[in-house]
Scaffold this active site. Structure first.
Site, PDB file in Angstrom:
ATOM      1  N   LYS A  79       0.837  -1.193   0.000  1.00 62.94           N
ATOM      2  CA  LYS A  79       0.000   0.000   0.000  1.00 62.94           C
ATOM      3  C   LYS A  79       0.877   1.250   0.000  1.00 62.94           C
ATOM      4  O   LYS A  79       1.855   1.327   0.743  1.00 62.94           O
ATOM      5  CB  LYS A  79      -0.930  -0.016   1.223  1.00 62.94           C
ATOM      6  CG  LYS A  79      -1.952   1.121   1.232  1.00 62.94           C
ATOM      7  CD  LYS A  79      -2.950   0.975   2.375  1.00 62.94           C
ATOM      8  CE  LYS A  79      -3.958   2.127   2.345  1.00 62.94           C
ATOM      9  NZ  LYS A  79      -4.979   2.001   3.417  1.00 62.94           N
ATOM     10  N   SER A 154      -9.463   3.257   1.720  1.00 59.31           N
ATOM     11  CA  SER A 154      -8.274   3.752   1.057  1.00 59.31           C
ATOM     12  C   SER A 154      -7.402   2.651   0.449  1.00 59.31           C
ATOM     13  O   SER A 154      -6.476   2.932  -0.323  1.00 59.31           O
ATOM     14  CB  SER A 154      -7.425   4.563   2.044  1.00 59.31           C
ATOM     15  OG  SER A 154      -6.987   3.762   3.129  1.00 59.31           O
ATOM     16  N   SER A 178     -11.113   1.439   5.646  1.00 57.85           N
ATOM     17  CA  SER A 178     -10.207   1.390   4.502  1.00 57.85           C
ATOM     18  C   SER A 178      -9.769  -0.001   4.076  1.00 57.85           C
ATOM     19  O   SER A 178      -9.233  -0.179   2.984  1.00 57.85           O
ATOM     20  CB  SER A 178      -8.961   2.239   4.787  1.00 57.85           C
ATOM     21  OG  SER A 178      -9.277   3.609   4.764  1.00 57.85           O
TER      22      SER A 178
END
Length: 459
Positions: A79, A154, A178
């Site tokens: 990520k 996210s 997220s």
């Protein structure tokens, strides 16, 4: 290679590597070919470095079999909010477009030590704020099921890459949903672990506990595998739980028979939920009941969660980004800037009240889970919305005023500290994925995974 392909489970890939039916280099080539096929349109993986990925896979092939870790040879895209030594980490912000860290953060350190081979990063919203993945550095990540729709966020790049077969596993983080929302949007599995289950380092505030790291995968068993790598205590993280990571995998084959399920499609009207999403949640409850679970309509009282989450989020954002916003007022998207500024007027009494109320919410859940094993509710209140919107304009005609309003089903659970997993449960009439969120008591991550695996097996 047999029937092995990029949509096989991570455990199948690892077994094939161990049995020498495929090499790390061949597995890498399979994934790079899928990335070449899909990524230019979906935009899930950013900062891709194919040469370094192939070199890493070749090096992995040279490692003796008895020295290989539990993720050895798996291609990995971290990520883009997780710092990886020697790889660009932009946080989706133009302020960090050229940022290259010189050390790994803890979750990355553990995954690399387990033998994963980095290929790049997964796209994120700016500073991971909001559950729709777009930024001015790399652009928008699209939904792999319907590319006119959002992939969520996210961890939207991670969820999209998983669903499209570009990576076998992914790590992410979750403050207001997220890990869970993009899992629901893309039809994969995402676990927000119990507070302290996956330690974080470095951190500006080791005592702030709204955001946690966690695993994503295409199956619950693969989520458990990754949790077994990233969970466990670390001396640098004083709030870490003491259970060793290895205790989470492999899972026992479980049954739903006798499991006490509290089913709540809308938390007794406390949240607005799209009618088709609510129908999928109801159907999930029916299926669990048919499998022998004791399903009843029930929900905890979470009225304190709204102000608690918003206060702690604004306080955290102002403390983290306030100075940078003051120095670069035009470098932040408006919704994030507004969220940061909302923290400027908070007083010590406001923050103290939020922590007091959070403590009360934890007690509410402790008592609730004396009567039930799990709570089942929507992961996201809406199916994937159009990718050209920052957030859904309304739910069933009720306007959404901010980029947080439609995420209450996720962030109400955030401030309880309980583990929560999103598992694919069905689709809308248009074929858009819908996940259900299954929640258990704090610390019961393995039990939650076993129940989620049993639900997954109902398909």
């Amino acid at each position: 290679m047999g029937d092995l392909n990029v949509e096989s489970t991570a455990r199948e890939m690892l077994a094939a590597l161990q049995a020498r039916r495929i090499s790390c280099a061949e597995l890498m080539d399979l994934h790079l070919a899928r990335i070449a096929e899909k990524n230019s349109h979906l935009n899930a993986i950013v900062s891709l470095d194919e040469d370094r990925a192939r070199d890493g896979a070749s090096e992995a092939d040279r490692t003796p079999y008895d020295e290989r870790g539990p993720l050895h040879g798996l291609p990995w895209a971290f990520k883009d909010t997780h710092e990886v030594a020697g790889w660009p980490t932009t946080y989706g912000s133009p302020l960090y477009a050229d940022h290259v860290p010189d050390r790994d953060e803890l979750i990355v350190e553990r995954i690399r030590h387990a033998g994963a081979v980095p290929i790049g990063k997964t796209n994120v919203p700016e500073f991971a704020a909001g559950s729709h993945t777009f930024n001015t550095v790399f652009g928008t990540t699209l939904n792999p099921v319907d590319s006119t729709r959002s992939a969520g966020g996210s961890s939207g790049g991670a969820a999209c890459a998983l669903a499209a077969g570009m990576v076998p596993l992914a790590e992410g983080s979750d403050m207001g949903g997220s890990l869970r929302n993009p899992a629901s949007f893309c039809g994969v599995v995402g676990l927000r672990p119990s507070l302290g289950r996956v330690p974080e380092w470095p951190s500006d505030n080791q005592w702030e506990t709204t955001s946690v790291g966690g695993p994503m995968a295409r199956t619950v068993g693969d989520v458990a595998l990754l949790l077994s790598v990233i969970a466990g205590p670390d001396a640098r993280a004083p709030l870490a739980l003491g259970d060793p990571g290895q205790s989470f995998s492999p899972l026992n084959s479980g049954s739903l028979r006798g499991i006490r399920v509290a089913l709540s499609p809308d938390l007794a009207g406390a949240i607005e939920v799209d009618h088709e999403v609510a129908a999928v949640v109801e159907a999930a409850g029916t299926a669990m009941g048919a499998a022998g679970a004791r399903v009843v309509a029930a929900q905890p009282e979470l009225g304190l969660a709204e102000q608690t989450f918003r206060t702690l989020r604004a306080w955290h954002f102002q403390a983290t980004f306030g100075q940078r916003l003051a120095e670069h007022p035009d470098a932040f998207k408006r919704s994030l800037a507004d969220n940061i500024r909302a923290g400027e007027s908070l007083t010590g009494a406001d923050v103290a009240r939020a922590y007091r109320d959070r403590t009360a919410l934890a007690e509410t859940m402790r008592l609730f889970f004396e009567r039930y094993d799990v709570l089942v509710l929507p992961t996201s209140q809406v199916p994937p919305f159009p990718a050209d919107q920052e957030f859904p304009a309304d739910i069933n005609g009720t306007p959404m005023q901010t980029y947080l309003d439609w995420m209450r089903s996720a962030y109400f659970i955030t401030v309880t500290g309980c583990p929560a997993i999103s598992v694919p449960a069905g689709t809308t009439r248009d074929g858009l994925p819908v996940g259900v969120q299954i929640v258990a008591r704090h610390g019961a991550d393995r039990r939650l995974l076993e129940i989620a695996a049993a639900f997954e097996a109902l398909d």
